[in-house]
Enzyme design. Sequence first.
Site, PDB file in Angstrom:
ATOM      1  N   SER A 186      -7.738  -6.037  11.152  1.00 39.90           N
ATOM      2  CA  SER A 186      -7.343  -4.629  11.066  1.00 39.90           C
ATOM      3  C   SER A 186      -7.529  -3.955  12.422  1.00 39.90           C
ATOM      4  O   SER A 186      -6.978  -4.421  13.415  1.00 39.90           O
ATOM      5  CB  SER A 186      -8.126  -3.933   9.945  1.00 39.90           C
ATOM      6  OG  SER A 186      -7.544  -2.713   9.587  1.00 39.90           O
ATOM      7  N   GLU A 313      -0.649  -5.850   1.818  1.00 41.53           N
ATOM      8  CA  GLU A 313      -1.693  -5.168   2.578  1.00 41.53           C
ATOM      9  C   GLU A 313      -2.127  -3.839   1.948  1.00 41.53           C
ATOM     10  O   GLU A 313      -3.310  -3.595   1.716  1.00 41.53           O
ATOM     11  CB  GLU A 313      -1.190  -4.887   4.004  1.00 41.53           C
ATOM     12  CG  GLU A 313      -0.903  -6.108   4.852  1.00 41.53           C
ATOM     13  CD  GLU A 313      -2.116  -6.642   5.571  1.00 41.53           C
ATOM     14  OE1 GLU A 313      -3.239  -6.134   5.332  1.00 41.53           O
ATOM     15  OE2 GLU A 313      -1.956  -7.574   6.370  1.00 41.53           O
ATOM     16  N   HIS A 409      -5.088  -6.118   1.805  1.00 34.84           N
ATOM     17  CA  HIS A 409      -5.822  -5.951   3.053  1.00 34.84           C
ATOM     18  C   HIS A 409      -7.288  -6.357   2.871  1.00 34.84           C
ATOM     19  O   HIS A 409      -7.922  -5.984   1.885  1.00 34.84           O
ATOM     20  CB  HIS A 409      -5.728  -4.484   3.472  1.00 34.84           C
ATOM     21  CG  HIS A 409      -6.065  -4.211   4.896  1.00 34.84           C
ATOM     22  ND1 HIS A 409      -5.376  -4.770   5.949  1.00 34.84           N
ATOM     23  CD2 HIS A 409      -7.019  -3.406   5.460  1.00 34.84           C
ATOM     24  CE1 HIS A 409      -5.875  -4.321   7.095  1.00 34.84           C
ATOM     25  NE2 HIS A 409      -6.880  -3.513   6.815  1.00 34.84           N
TER      26      HIS A 409
END
Length: 503
Positions: A186, A313, A409
């Site tokens: 990320s 995600e 995610h």
Amino acid sequence: MDIFETTRGTVRGFRASGEVVAALGIPYAAPPFGALRFRAPAPAAAWTGVRECTAFGPVAPQSAELPGSPAWSPGDEDILTVNVWTPAPGGDSLPVLVWIHGGAYAFGSSAQPDFDGVALARAGLVVVTLNYRLGFEGFGHVPADGRDAIPDNRGLLDQVAALRWVRENIAVFGGDPGNVTVAGQSSGAASVACLMVMDRARGLFHRAVVHSPASPHHTPGIAAATTREVAAAAGRPATWEGLAATTPEALVAASGQVVEAYRRDPGSGSRHYDPSLHAPVLDGDVLPRDPLTGLAAGAGREVDLLVCHTTEEYWLLDAVGSSARVTTEEQLSRFAGDFGLPDGLVDGYRAVRPEAPVLDVYLAVFGDLLFGEYAHRLAEAQVRGGGRAFLSRFDRRREGPSGVVRAWHCADVPFAFGNVDEDCVAFLIGGAPTSADRELSRRMVAAWAGFAATGDPGWPAYDDIARQVRVWRTEEGDPRGGQDVPAVPRGIWAGAGFPLLRP
């Protein structure tokens, strides 16, 4: 052996598991407060005697309280520390993997249980994790103080300082300073991409792993406007004097107020949907150009790059309530306009999901906008610039008590670290791991270890013709990977500009 002689002093670690020794909370730079606040990192003070390194160091100023991780405590200032796990203390020189945590440049720490380095150390790596300045302390723009300029991207400069510590000290832990891989997820992955094009980081690492790299970057103008908003919320002038007189806790609180104002206002533009305030600043100095431009020009050609993203995600951000919900066609149209998405892009996603609700179409588009498409473009830019890139996609699902557990995610991280049995990751992976989950984790750990050791993760490098990709699922497919066939034709993104510069 659990005594290590670093350049600043002697540290004592502990037996973390079996033959793996860990040393936690080792300072790599001085506490960035007082006279050093808002400055580039300074060397850590030397110490005498033996420093006991059996606990993680304090986390950077932030408001988040994450499961299983320590919260920030105002007054804890020695936040610039590293942690090391080694399977060969005093032994052979092993490949080194340095991990940079994510958290929207505003929260998180190296102390999260899913970042424990034992499993990767057992796979033959010396593992290093680190803390760095976050939020306004690390990425907020501060005007010059009348004597000299205050650097933007202080969090990135902290990461460079940690990599220099690795170069100078990792040999005493059994690591090879000439074989260092830097990895992140990320905002941590986006940080790695920035390091690849930064002159200050050149030569400090030799391979890079980016999982779900975050696409937003800021211009100096955007960063300065954000400073004005935060300073106003804190009741201070947006000057060096005003900001330096504002405590870290007051800036954390003020940043939270600004974020909340964006959340409440659907007319506030792109930040309404994901009101992250900070990102790397394209300042022309610390970060001279964005990673896509720099990699395409060859800035990272000497660094092998391994890229991964998840297939769903943004469903995580919706599940935890950190994203605005878009449930009507009117809202979806406004979202597309606020981000300047090309005509036909949303329709392309709807064509793939003709029966899906508006929310699912929005989450699919937003996930690729912030992470998935950017991940592909990083790999392509690296290849265009003459470097090697490997592309992978995490697509593991399972049935959970509340339905399908998505490939969202952060779900890939505990698999790659070999930490799927940690209690804190149960929400991410949908409960206790199955035997198939553990086997998937074993394969992902082996891929990271192989890439860090030799530059080969176990499948062919990406190119514009074969477009090889490794898809991570619990059902084993071709271990060498196959041709990339994304769910949505990537051509519909052709008119979308990256990096994402959000006002």
